[in-house]
Design an enzyme around this catalytic site. Structure first.
Site, PDB file in Angstrom:
ATOM      1  N   GLN A  54       0.954  -1.142   0.006  1.00  0.00           N
ATOM      2  CA  GLN A  54       0.165   0.011   0.107  1.00  0.00           C
ATOM      3  C   GLN A  54       0.842   1.359  -0.183  1.00  0.00           C
ATOM      4  O   GLN A  54       0.265   2.370  -0.400  1.00  0.00           O
ATOM      5  CB  GLN A  54      -0.967   0.021   1.121  1.00  0.00           C
ATOM      6  CG  GLN A  54      -1.935  -1.176   1.085  1.00  0.00           C
ATOM      7  CD  GLN A  54      -2.976  -0.712   2.373  1.00  0.00           C
ATOM      8  OE1 GLN A  54      -2.615  -1.297   3.422  1.00  0.00           O
ATOM      9  NE2 GLN A  54      -4.147  -0.261   2.199  1.00  0.00           N
ATOM     10  N   LEU A 104      -7.642   1.795   3.136  1.00  0.00           N
ATOM     11  CA  LEU A 104      -6.866   3.086   2.932  1.00  0.00           C
ATOM     12  C   LEU A 104      -6.717   3.405   1.369  1.00  0.00           C
ATOM     13  O   LEU A 104      -6.615   4.246   1.190  1.00  0.00           O
ATOM     14  CB  LEU A 104      -5.568   3.184   3.675  1.00  0.00           C
ATOM     15  CG  LEU A 104      -5.620   3.244   5.174  1.00  0.00           C
ATOM     16  CD1 LEU A 104      -4.373   3.114   5.983  1.00  0.00           C
ATOM     17  CD2 LEU A 104      -6.638   4.307   5.690  1.00  0.00           C
ATOM     18  N   HIS A 145      -7.791  -9.287   5.350  1.00  0.00           N
ATOM     19  CA  HIS A 145      -8.174  -8.268   4.524  1.00  0.00           C
ATOM     20  C   HIS A 145      -6.464  -7.564   4.297  1.00  0.00           C
ATOM     21  O   HIS A 145      -6.164  -7.307   3.247  1.00  0.00           O
ATOM     22  CB  HIS A 145      -8.748  -6.981   5.212  1.00  0.00           C
ATOM     23  CG  HIS A 145      -8.673  -5.520   4.397  1.00  0.00           C
ATOM     24  ND1 HIS A 145      -9.899  -5.164   3.969  1.00  0.00           N
ATOM     25  CD2 HIS A 145      -7.640  -4.941   4.185  1.00  0.00           C
ATOM     26  CE1 HIS A 145      -9.523  -3.949   3.222  1.00  0.00           C
ATOM     27  NE2 HIS A 145      -8.200  -3.780   3.615  1.00  0.00           N
ATOM     28  N   GLU A 146      -5.721  -7.615   5.373  1.00  0.00           N
ATOM     29  CA  GLU A 146      -4.311  -7.134   5.348  1.00  0.00           C
ATOM     30  C   GLU A 146      -3.441  -7.914   4.421  1.00  0.00           C
ATOM     31  O   GLU A 146      -2.672  -7.441   3.462  1.00  0.00           O
ATOM     32  CB  GLU A 146      -3.645  -6.879   6.492  1.00  0.00           C
ATOM     33  CG  GLU A 146      -4.219  -5.753   7.369  1.00  0.00           C
ATOM     34  CD  GLU A 146      -4.203  -4.631   6.582  1.00  0.00           C
ATOM     35  OE1 GLU A 146      -3.274  -4.220   5.825  1.00  0.00           O
ATOM     36  OE2 GLU A 146      -4.948  -3.677   6.637  1.00  0.00           O
ATOM     37  N   HIS A 149      -3.599  -8.099   0.660  1.00  0.00           N
ATOM     38  CA  HIS A 149      -2.918  -7.064  -0.080  1.00  0.00           C
ATOM     39  C   HIS A 149      -1.439  -7.600  -0.443  1.00  0.00           C
ATOM     40  O   HIS A 149      -0.972  -7.093  -1.430  1.00  0.00           O
ATOM     41  CB  HIS A 149      -2.660  -5.772   0.953  1.00  0.00           C
ATOM     42  CG  HIS A 149      -3.591  -4.760   0.938  1.00  0.00           C
ATOM     43  ND1 HIS A 149      -4.323  -4.115  -0.120  1.00  0.00           N
ATOM     44  CD2 HIS A 149      -4.364  -4.406   2.112  1.00  0.00           C
ATOM     45  CE1 HIS A 149      -5.211  -3.186   0.523  1.00  0.00           C
ATOM     46  NE2 HIS A 149      -5.192  -3.611   1.550  1.00  0.00           N
TER      47      HIS A 149
HETATM   48 NI    NI Z   1      -6.851  -2.381   2.721  1.00  0.00          NI
END
Ligand code: NI
Length: 190
Positions: A54, A104, A145-146, A149
């Site tokens: 991210q 985010l 979720h993390e 990524h």
């Molecule tokens: Ni996320």
């Protein structure tokens, strides 16, 4: 310490699987700087989790820190700041539950995602130790979720009912007070 820019949906690098972090580099100045920057960035953006991709760093590193444990849907387990290196998830039960997720990298939106609710997480700590923990409920969702990524996956890819992808304002107006048995969640961005 530097707050890095969080790249957003549409940036191609969010969709590229990240590389395992070399354990022999854990003690390096570059590693310390990256983790410090990830923590600063997490705080600056007001999130509860951040994956290295991210901030456009293609490495399998995630930071999670949940301080505000009270949401409109109830209590979330307080989770002190922790760095998860090369994490692997193993679902321990078939049962799934849905939560409203934000990200985010997808600012201003919320989506309802169902995921396994009892998982094991195996990862490497910054000290180079192998660690294994179990997570339930919303925390299990945060981990999934993390770690998604790290594989180039966004939560929007996992929404089954696309009518439950909404802007935050419409979430507040039309979805936040729904008390259906299968709609749980917390409007935190991860
Ligand atoms: Ni996320």
């Amino acid at each position: 310490m530097t707050v890095r820019e969080v790249i957003r949906m549409g940036h191609p690098n969010l969709r590229v699987p990240a590389a395992p972090y070399p354990p022999e580099n854990l003690g390096s100045a570059a590693f310390s700087e990256l983790v410090t920057d990830m923590r600063e960035t997490l705080h600056a953006y007001g999130g509860i989790g951040l994956a290295a991709p991210q901030i456009d760093v293609g490495l399998r590193i995630v930071v999670i820190e949940i301080e505000n444990t009270s949401t409109r849907y109830g209590e979330i387990q307080h989770t002190p700041f922790e760095v998860y290196i090369n994490p692997v998830i193993t679902p321990l039960e078939d049962e799934t539950a849905g939560y409203w997720e934000g990200c985010l990298s997808v600012p201003g939106m919320m989506g309802f995602v169902e995921r396994p609710q009892h998982i094991r997480v195996d990862y490497l700590t910054p000290d180079g130790l192998d660690k294994s923990i179990e997570a339930h409920g919303f925390l299990a969702t945060v981990f999934q979720h993390e770690f998604d990524h790290l594989d180039g996956t966004l939560y929007i890819d996992r929404i089954k009912d696309m009518s439950l992808l909404t802007f935050e304002e419409e979430f507040a107006q039309f979805h936040a007070d729904i008390d259906a048995g299968d709609e749980n969640g917390a409007d935190e961005s991860v």
